[in-house]
Motif scaffolding. Structure first.
Motif, mmCIF file in Angstrom:
data_model
loop_
_atom_site.group_PDB
_atom_site.id
_atom_site.type_symbol
_atom_site.label_atom_id
_atom_site.label_comp_id
_atom_site.label_asym_id
_atom_site.label_seq_id
_atom_site.Cartn_x
_atom_site.Cartn_y
_atom_site.Cartn_z
ATOM 1 N N MET A 175 10.499 10.632 -19.083
ATOM 2 C CA MET A 175 10.014 9.563 -19.960
ATOM 3 C C MET A 175 10.896 8.331 -19.823
ATOM 4 O O MET A 175 12.095 8.428 -19.744
ATOM 5 N N ASP A 201 7.381 2.363 -23.293
ATOM 6 C CA ASP A 201 7.417 3.718 -23.851
ATOM 7 C C ASP A 201 6.454 4.691 -23.187
ATOM 8 O O ASP A 201 6.599 5.893 -23.343
ATOM 9 N N HIS A 202 5.414 4.186 -22.508
ATOM 10 C CA HIS A 202 4.416 5.113 -21.983
ATOM 11 C C HIS A 202 5.025 6.025 -20.917
ATOM 12 O O HIS A 202 5.780 5.573 -20.066
ATOM 13 N N ILE A 203 4.695 7.309 -20.995
ATOM 14 C CA ILE A 203 5.316 8.283 -20.103
ATOM 15 C C ILE A 203 4.902 8.053 -18.653
ATOM 16 O O ILE A 203 3.715 8.016 -18.328
ATOM 17 N N ALA A 204 5.893 7.882 -17.783
ATOM 18 C CA ALA A 204 5.627 7.844 -16.354
ATOM 19 C C ALA A 204 6.655 8.758 -15.703
ATOM 20 O O ALA A 204 7.704 9.018 -16.274
ATOM 21 N N ILE A 205 6.302 9.290 -14.545
ATOM 22 C CA ILE A 205 7.212 10.240 -13.905
ATOM 23 C C ILE A 205 7.838 9.580 -12.684
ATOM 24 O O ILE A 205 7.144 9.100 -11.801
ATOM 25 N N PHE A 246 10.257 10.184 -9.821
ATOM 26 C CA PHE A 246 11.210 10.919 -8.992
ATOM 27 C C PHE A 246 11.127 10.518 -7.526
ATOM 28 O O PHE A 246 11.944 10.896 -6.725
ATOM 29 N N VAL A 292 9.491 6.999 -6.460
ATOM 30 C CA VAL A 292 9.499 5.541 -6.305
ATOM 31 C C VAL A 292 10.904 4.957 -6.494
ATOM 32 O O VAL A 292 11.286 4.018 -5.811
ATOM 33 N N GLN A 322 9.458 -1.038 -4.626
ATOM 34 C CA GLN A 322 9.193 -0.594 -6.001
ATOM 35 C C GLN A 322 8.377 -1.629 -6.757
ATOM 36 O O GLN A 322 7.394 -1.312 -7.425
ATOM 37 N N GLN A 357 4.614 -1.327 -8.225
ATOM 38 C CA GLN A 357 4.409 -1.603 -9.650
ATOM 39 C C GLN A 357 3.327 -2.663 -9.847
ATOM 40 O O GLN A 357 2.457 -2.515 -10.702
ATOM 41 N N THR A 395 -0.180 -1.007 -9.054
ATOM 42 C CA THR A 395 -0.699 -0.073 -10.061
ATOM 43 C C THR A 395 -1.024 -0.839 -11.351
ATOM 44 O O THR A 395 -2.063 -0.596 -11.964
#
Lengths: 190, 434
Positions: free
Chosen positions: A1, A96-100, A102, A104, A112, A116, A119
């Motif tokens: 998170m 705050d929105h959950i992004a993963i 591991f 990027v 990066q 970004q 998306t």
């Protein structure tokens, strides 16, 4: 998170430090997006606090005075919807929105930022489509004279307001797209 | 292309988007929209963008989420956690490894008003670790006790994870919350036992010895514990007795927390605003995932993948326990790399029908799910709780914290096996609830 601590104001400052014209536009947009989402987020706070009181009063009325507040359940649901659509944007702005993250984060910063911006741009388009659909939905509810079951509140009010919330959320993603693009361009210049 | 094929491609696209750091909720929403559109018609997909999002957001039974979160925020933002820890220390701090054991005790009481592992971990880390440092506890033990205690946050009700599990599977939220009580208390006791054994084997890791506090001191300390207990008994007890719905329990719990902190002069305008702000942002973050998951779920159902998979696995000639074991191993692996809620929304549409088809209890599996996610927050490389703790104790290498936590992870795996052997631990209380 992602952590929720990165302040919007700080992002703004780092952008404005060099202040070329393109950055100035984004800085203004940042101010506007923050201003709009801050208003709706404040309304969310008021609604949540009111829901807490309303539901408590309803239970007390029902248990002790055999006199519940009509439509509490309905108002809770509709109030919840308003809270969510009104605060999606602020939650996005605060990261705050959950992004993963591991893969990027191992790329060079420029890549990066490019990912970004792509998306965020896709999501901006999706949200504009969603806002448009909320308006269409509002029209259908309006013409169908749809009202809530217990209190008879016209439902189109809520989808209309929801659509506005989605639009503000979309703006925060537009901002993110442009800010990321700026990072890509700026790296090129240096 | 067959619907199943489109379904598989959708899942692959979803994973790619998530790996590209698109937020989980929006990835689900985007792929759900595209999938539904391809399997039906673009006009259907477009109209779902509004109707699906609005339908999820106005679900009044999900109002329980912001209300329970608000209750926890009121209690933690007003500094009650520190007094709670001191009180628990007075009662059980004189055992071997006392402060670490008190950390577990305070966590379990804090968990009774907090529905999140992150909040419980963050609160206790700031309070308990400095105290243990003062008494020269090994950092491996101090950090491990906070990490373990934090996991009780979503096992002992209220629990955001169990509420979301209920929302995703249609299992009754009230019974799910009740189901966490016995496993939560047992888990806390087993954590305490694990700490006690570690200290017996190696007394140097917890060097403090002190006389037990007098009973006068102990009872005096209780004045900071009663707000937690009153709120828990009224809200969760009310659900158990069937007096009110989980949403009503959330509202009453939050109202109770507000009034208690107000009359004890802990609440002020700034704390109120901060609590509302944090509660809303956390809830909205969860709802964006639920909205995405709802549209993605429609897409998966149209693709028929869950049904095909469930029926083909059910027709396999192996024991349901073999399949369960395989599923749990997959969860262990996913937990190393992914965030808990993301794991849940991505896997449940497929795993839940499978589990129930195999004859397992849906409420029981909710508790198993919590255990697996809790193990996930303690295992490297992505162990969220460990990262939260490492933010508090910056001078301790993260590998050391992971190593310290390892005995706790083993304990949790053993406890999960116990839950599989004795499912009544989770199902007994809900079966009595009204």
């Amino acid at each position: 998170m992602k952590s929720g601590s990165n302040e919007v104001g700080q992002k703004n400052n780092s952008l404005g430090a060099h202040a070329p014209n393109d950055a100035l536009f984004i800085k203004r947009l940042n101010g506007l997006v923050y201003f709009l989402n801050n208003i709706t987020h404040k309304i969310s706070k008021l609604i949540l606090f009111s829901l807490m009181i309303l539901t408590t009063m309803d239970v007390i009325g029902r248990k002790f005075f055999n006199n519940p507040i009509t439509g509490t359940n309905e108002l809770t649901g509709l109030g919840l919807a308003l809270i969510i659509f009104f605060s999606l944007g602020m939650t996005q702005l605060k990261g705050d929105h959950i992004a993963i993250d591991f893969l990027v984060n191992k790329f060079p910063e420029k890549i990066q930022a490019l990912i970004q911006s792509l998306t965020s741009c896709v999501l901006f388009i999706l949200l504009v489509l969603s806002a448009w659909q909320f308006i269409e939905y509002t029209k259908r509810l309006y013409h169908g004279n749809d009202v809530s079951g217990d209190l008879g509140i016209p439902m189109f009010i809520f989808t209309l307001v929801g659509g506005i919330g989605i639009l503000f959320f979309a703006l925060s993603l537009l901002l993110d797209t442009l800010q990321s693009l700026l990072k890509v361009v700026r790296k090129n210049e240096s | 292309m067959s619907p199943e094929m489109i379904g598989v491609l959708g899942i692959i696209l979803l994973l790619v988007l998530i790996i590209l750091r698109m937020s989980v909720g929006m990835s689900l929403f985007l792929v759900g929209f595209m999938g539904v559109s391809m399997l039906t018609d673009w006009s259907v997909g477009l109209s779902q963008l509004a109707s699906s999002a609005f339908g999820t957001a106005k679900n009044s039974s999900l109002s329980v989420i912001p209300l329970f979160i608000l209750m926890g925020m009121f209690m933690s933002n007003t500094g009650l956690g520190k007094e709670l820890f001191n009180a628990v220390d007075k009662w059980i701090g004189h055992f071997r490894g006392g402060l670490a054991i008190a950390t577990i005790g305070a966590s379990s009481i804090f968990a009774a008003i907090s529905g999140s592992t992150n909040a419980t971990t963050a609160t206790l880390a700031r309070i308990a670790i400095p105290e243990m440092n003062n008494y020269n506890y090994s950092t491996a033990l101090s950090t491990a006790s906070v990490a373990a205690g934090g996991t009780l946050g979503i096992l002992i009700p209220p629990s955001v994870i169990l509420i979301i599990y209920g929302a995703l599977t249609n299992e009754p939220i009230g019974k799910l919350l009740i189901a966490g009580i016995i496993p939560g208390i047992l888990m806390a006791l087993i954590f305490m036992l694990t700490i006690n054994i570690q200290v017996r084997l190696n007394p140097s890791i917890a060097p403090r010895n002190h006389e037990p506090a007098s009973f006068a001191e102990r009872f005096k300390s209780l004045k900071s514990v009663w707000p937690f207990l009153v709120i828990f008994v009224v809200s969760i007890g009310g659900i158990y007795q069937g007096y009110f719905t989980p949403t009503e329990a959330g509202a009453i719990g939050a109202m109770g927390a507000f009034i208690i902190t107000l009359i004890t002069r802990r609440m002020n305008w700034k704390t109120l605003m901060a609590s509302l702000d944090e509660s809303i942002r956390l809830s909205v973050m969860l709802f964006l995932i639920l909205i995405g998951a709802s549209l993605f779920g429609k897409f998966l159902a149209l693709s028929q993948i869950p049904m095909v998979l469930a029926s083909s696995v059910a027709s396999l000639d192996v024991s349901p326990y073999v399949i369960l074991t395989l599923i749990l191993i997959v969860y262990l692996i996913l937990g190393m790399f992914m965030e808990g809620i993301a794991i849940m929304v991505l896997t449940l549409p497929i795993v839940y029908p499978l589990i129930t088809q195999l004859g397992f209890d849906g409420i029981w599996f909710g508790i198993i799910m919590v255990m697996m996610l809790n193990i996930g927050v303690l295992t490297p490389p992505l162990g969220l709780s460990v990262y939260i703790i490492s933010g508090v104790v910056k001078d301790v290498p993260i590998e050391k914290i992971f190593r310290g936590v390892f005995p706790m992870v083993v304990t949790m795996i053993i406890f999960t096996i116990l839950l599989v052997i004795f499912p009544e631990l989770a199902t007994y209380l809900p079966s009595l609830a009204k």
